[in-house]
Write an enzyme that holds these catalytic residues in place. Structure first.
Site, PDB file in Angstrom:
ATOM      1  N   HIS A 102      13.232 -27.922 -20.117  1.00  0.00           N
ATOM      2  CA  HIS A 102      13.696 -27.695 -18.740  1.00  0.00           C
ATOM      3  C   HIS A 102      13.806 -29.010 -17.961  1.00  0.00           C
ATOM      4  O   HIS A 102      13.129 -29.221 -16.954  1.00  0.00           O
ATOM      5  CB  HIS A 102      12.746 -26.731 -18.014  1.00  0.00           C
ATOM      6  CG  HIS A 102      13.429 -25.972 -16.911  1.00  0.00           C
ATOM      7  ND1 HIS A 102      13.204 -24.638 -16.675  1.00  0.00           N
ATOM      8  CD2 HIS A 102      14.340 -26.353 -15.984  1.00  0.00           C
ATOM      9  CE1 HIS A 102      13.936 -24.238 -15.644  1.00  0.00           C
ATOM     10  NE2 HIS A 102      14.638 -25.276 -15.217  1.00  0.00           N
ATOM     11  N   GLU A 120       9.147 -19.693 -21.506  1.00  0.00           N
ATOM     12  CA  GLU A 120       8.786 -21.116 -21.331  1.00  0.00           C
ATOM     13  C   GLU A 120       7.551 -21.335 -20.453  1.00  0.00           C
ATOM     14  O   GLU A 120       6.884 -22.359 -20.561  1.00  0.00           O
ATOM     15  CB  GLU A 120       9.962 -21.910 -20.761  1.00  0.00           C
ATOM     16  CG  GLU A 120      10.308 -21.579 -19.309  1.00  0.00           C
ATOM     17  CD  GLU A 120      11.468 -22.416 -18.761  1.00  0.00           C
ATOM     18  OE1 GLU A 120      12.517 -22.468 -19.414  1.00  0.00           O
ATOM     19  OE2 GLU A 120      11.301 -23.013 -17.681  1.00  0.00           O
ATOM     20  N   ARG A 125      18.711 -20.339 -17.141  1.00  0.00           N
ATOM     21  CA  ARG A 125      17.385 -19.707 -17.203  1.00  0.00           C
ATOM     22  C   ARG A 125      17.262 -19.049 -18.573  1.00  0.00           C
ATOM     23  O   ARG A 125      18.208 -18.430 -19.068  1.00  0.00           O
ATOM     24  CB  ARG A 125      17.208 -18.658 -16.096  1.00  0.00           C
ATOM     25  CG  ARG A 125      16.970 -19.241 -14.707  1.00  0.00           C
ATOM     26  CD  ARG A 125      15.625 -19.965 -14.579  1.00  0.00           C
ATOM     27  NE  ARG A 125      15.403 -20.511 -13.249  1.00  0.00           N
ATOM     28  CZ  ARG A 125      15.714 -21.755 -12.872  1.00  0.00           C
ATOM     29  NH1 ARG A 125      16.259 -22.582 -13.731  1.00  0.00           N
ATOM     30  NH2 ARG A 125      15.456 -22.168 -11.644  1.00  0.00           N
ATOM     31  N   ASP A 183      17.827 -25.743 -22.912  1.00  0.00           N
ATOM     32  CA  ASP A 183      16.940 -26.483 -22.020  1.00  0.00           C
ATOM     33  C   ASP A 183      15.954 -25.538 -21.351  1.00  0.00           C
ATOM     34  O   ASP A 183      15.061 -25.970 -20.629  1.00  0.00           O
ATOM     35  CB  ASP A 183      17.774 -27.213 -20.954  1.00  0.00           C
ATOM     36  CG  ASP A 183      16.921 -28.138 -20.085  1.00  0.00           C
ATOM     37  OD1 ASP A 183      16.063 -28.844 -20.653  1.00  0.00           O
ATOM     38  OD2 ASP A 183      17.088 -28.146 -18.850  1.00  0.00           O
ATOM     39  N   LYS A 228      28.155 -24.531  -8.478  1.00  0.00           N
ATOM     40  CA  LYS A 228      28.150 -26.006  -8.406  1.00  0.00           C
ATOM     41  C   LYS A 228      28.026 -26.654  -9.787  1.00  0.00           C
ATOM     42  O   LYS A 228      28.771 -27.563 -10.138  1.00  0.00           O
ATOM     43  CB  LYS A 228      27.004 -26.456  -7.486  1.00  0.00           C
ATOM     44  CG  LYS A 228      27.239 -26.048  -6.036  1.00  0.00           C
ATOM     45  CD  LYS A 228      26.078 -26.358  -5.154  1.00  0.00           C
ATOM     46  CE  LYS A 228      24.905 -25.424  -5.304  1.00  0.00           C
ATOM     47  NZ  LYS A 228      25.137 -24.012  -4.951  1.00  0.00           N
TER      48      LYS A 228
HETATM   49  P1  NAD Z   1      25.365 -21.659  -7.879  1.00  0.00           P
HETATM   50  O1  NAD Z   1      24.729 -20.629  -7.017  1.00  0.00           O
HETATM   51  O2  NAD Z   1      26.127 -22.771  -7.251  1.00  0.00           O
HETATM   52  O3  NAD Z   1      26.342 -20.937  -8.936  1.00  0.00           O
HETATM   53  C1  NAD Z   1      26.003 -19.814  -9.667  1.00  0.00           C
HETATM   54  C2  NAD Z   1      27.283 -19.076 -10.011  1.00  0.00           C
HETATM   55  O4  NAD Z   1      26.960 -17.998 -10.875  1.00  0.00           O
HETATM   56  C3  NAD Z   1      28.010 -18.487  -8.781  1.00  0.00           C
HETATM   57  O5  NAD Z   1      29.367 -18.865  -8.768  1.00  0.00           O
HETATM   58  C4  NAD Z   1      27.848 -16.993  -8.988  1.00  0.00           C
HETATM   59  O6  NAD Z   1      28.952 -16.245  -8.481  1.00  0.00           O
HETATM   60  C5  NAD Z   1      27.769 -16.917 -10.498  1.00  0.00           C
HETATM   61  N1  NAD Z   1      27.254 -15.656 -10.987  1.00  0.00           N
HETATM   62  C6  NAD Z   1      26.458 -14.751 -10.352  1.00  0.00           C
HETATM   63  N2  NAD Z   1      26.271 -13.682 -11.149  1.00  0.00           N
HETATM   64  C7  NAD Z   1      26.956 -13.917 -12.277  1.00  0.00           C
HETATM   65  C8  NAD Z   1      27.172 -13.159 -13.455  1.00  0.00           C
HETATM   66  N3  NAD Z   1      26.666 -11.931 -13.602  1.00  0.00           N
HETATM   67  N4  NAD Z   1      27.926 -13.706 -14.430  1.00  0.00           N
HETATM   68  C9  NAD Z   1      28.497 -14.924 -14.283  1.00  0.00           C
HETATM   69  N5  NAD Z   1      28.339 -15.673 -13.178  1.00  0.00           N
HETATM   70  C10 NAD Z   1      27.581 -15.175 -12.193  1.00  0.00           C
HETATM   71  O7  NAD Z   1      24.207 -22.211  -8.799  1.00  0.00           O
HETATM   72  P2  NAD Z   1      24.146 -23.625  -9.555  1.00  0.00           P
HETATM   73  O8  NAD Z   1      23.602 -24.649  -8.636  1.00  0.00           O
HETATM   74  O9  NAD Z   1      25.448 -23.865 -10.223  1.00  0.00           O
HETATM   75  O10 NAD Z   1      23.000 -23.328 -10.634  1.00  0.00           O
HETATM   76  C11 NAD Z   1      23.203 -22.417 -11.698  1.00  0.00           C
HETATM   77  C12 NAD Z   1      21.879 -22.138 -12.358  1.00  0.00           C
HETATM   78  O11 NAD Z   1      21.423 -23.327 -13.013  1.00  0.00           O
HETATM   79  C13 NAD Z   1      20.713 -21.812 -11.383  1.00  0.00           C
HETATM   80  O12 NAD Z   1      20.688 -20.451 -11.070  1.00  0.00           O
HETATM   81  C14 NAD Z   1      19.500 -22.238 -12.142  1.00  0.00           C
HETATM   82  O13 NAD Z   1      18.993 -21.127 -12.834  1.00  0.00           O
HETATM   83  C15 NAD Z   1      20.016 -23.255 -13.160  1.00  0.00           C
HETATM   84  N6  NAD Z   1      19.445 -24.607 -12.968  1.00  0.00           N
HETATM   85  C16 NAD Z   1      18.824 -25.216 -14.023  1.00  0.00           C
HETATM   86  C17 NAD Z   1      18.325 -26.502 -13.896  1.00  0.00           C
HETATM   87  C18 NAD Z   1      17.690 -27.224 -15.041  1.00  0.00           C
HETATM   88  O14 NAD Z   1      16.964 -28.218 -14.834  1.00  0.00           O
HETATM   89  N7  NAD Z   1      17.913 -26.831 -16.289  1.00  0.00           N
HETATM   90  C19 NAD Z   1      18.414 -27.157 -12.666  1.00  0.00           C
HETATM   91  C20 NAD Z   1      19.061 -26.505 -11.610  1.00  0.00           C
HETATM   92  C21 NAD Z   1      19.574 -25.228 -11.749  1.00  0.00           C
END
Ligand code: NAD
Length: 326
Positions: free
Chosen positions: A291, A259, A230, A254, A153
């Site tokens: 973050h 952290e 992360r 971020d 997403k």
């Molecule tokens: P999501 O589940 O929609 O998408 C994650 C994608 O990563 C998927 O398409 C998956 O196939 C892919 N993936 C899995 N293993 C992988 C690999 N080895 N190499 C490359 N891609 C791989 O998740 P999202 O909602 O897009 O969120 C992504 C990440 O963002 C979360 O896991 C979270 O850690 C982080 N996040 C951070 C914040 C923030 O405030 N900074 C907020 C929300 C989420």
């Protein structure tokens, strides 16, 4: 329904308190993080609510189970901080799988624009009426190549933003999305070709330290690296080593692998013992934020609503659409 809400910050109360009445949920706002030292505070509650840096271990799951806790609710999308396997058969773990992916993608873009065009440093200078622009040369993003790792997403939202800048976008994901208008490459190819690398994959054993000495060696000189996912996706030691050689034009972080206990807290009057964090903060081309990619009105409203809906579903025995399965 009674909820033990760990790691409360003022903004959590602002969003959760008014909504809690609507959902008939009594929230006990606990400022302490959820840990083996504080897990006993869950006694007398129905559900436990935690955030990204609350580590819920197998021992804590067992304690929650013996206290009659019915579910652990994450007010985040990522769930690497909870021992999901240990909870199997004891209690469901629920998350907020999607809450405005644009909030994080737009923040990733903000980090990129800031480290590229030095607006954070320009702000400090002009406040002091130092109108000298030496050292602030940036690069056009137009026609450069963005490498997006993880096309879920947030990755998709970032792809759209990069396209808006007129960038060529390539992506790596072990599960490519056939409906997405993007050129997938191997991870190695992405590392080699991208001018900007932005991380949008979850932290798993496979992705831990995916940015390391070897993958950094593949990257172009003067590359930009942005991490809003992360911290442990990046091996900090290798990053610092490469920064010292002048490899990166800019790095926006971020998240940071150590952290926990530092981010979200005011440490301005304390001696910072984490030498790597201090070293990173001292690079003029590294921008660290605490973050906060998720931190928009739209996203927090969504987090609060979904978390309370998750809690109600648990209490009413309804289908748990946001349960994390092993
Ligand atoms: P999501 O589940 O929609 O998408 C994650 C994608 O990563 C998927 O398409 C998956 O196939 C892919 N993936 C899995 N293993 C992988 C690999 N080895 N190499 C490359 N891609 C791989 O998740 P999202 O909602 O897009 O969120 C992504 C990440 O963002 C979360 O896991 C979270 O850690 C982080 N996040 C951070 C914040 C923030 O405030 N900074 C907020 C929300 C989420």
């Amino acid at each position: 329904m009674k909820m033990a809400f760990y790691g409360t910050k003022p903004y959590d109360k602002i969003w959760f308190e008014p909504l809690s009445k609507e959902y008939d949920c009594e929230i006990n706002f606990i400022e302490l993080p959820c840990s083996e030292q504080t897990s006993h505070l869950a006694k007398g509650h129905d559900v436990v609510c935690v955030f990204v840096n609350d580590h819920v271990t197998a021992e804590m799951i067992n304690e929650f189970h013996s206290l009659g806790i019915k579910a652990v609710l994450l007010r985040s999308a990522g769930f690497n901080n909870v021992d999901i396997k240990a909870a199997e058969g004891k209690m469901p773990i629920l998350r907020v799988p999607s809450y405005s992916p644009e909030s994080v993608a737009e923040f990733a873009a903000a980090l990129l624009l800031t480290v590229n065009r030095h607006t954070h440093r320009a702000y400090a200078r002009t406040r002091d009426f130092n109108m000298n622009i030496n050292g602030f040369t940036g690069r056009n993003l137009f026609e450069k190549t963005a490498g997006i790792i993880g096309t879920g997403k947030i990755g998709q939202a970032m792809i759209n933003i990069c396209k808006g800048f007129g960038m060529k976008v390539i992506a790596y994901d072990p599960f490519p999305n056939p409906h997405l208008d993007v050129q997938y490459t191997s991870l190695e190819e992405l590392m080699t070709e991208a001018d900007v690398i932005s991380l949008h994959c979850p932290l798993t054993p496979e992705t831990t330290h995916m940015i390391n000495r070897d993958t950094i060696a593949l990257m172009k000189k003067d590359v930009y690296l942005i991490n809003t996912s992360r911290g442990a996706l990046i091996d900090t030691e290798s990053l610092i080593e490469a920064l010292l050689t002048g490899k990166f034009s800019g790095v926006g972080l971020d998240v940071y692998e150590e952290e926990e206990g530092v981010f979200f807290e005011d440490k301005s009057n304390e001696i910072i013992e984490d030498e790597q964090l201090v070293r990173l903060a001292a690079f003029h081309n590294v921008l660290i934020t605490s973050h906060m990619g998720f931190f928009t009105h739209e996203a927090i409203r969504e987090i609060a609503t979904t978390t309370l809906e998750n809690a109600v579903a648990v209490m009413k025995g309804e289908a748990l659409i946001n349960e994390i399965k092993v």
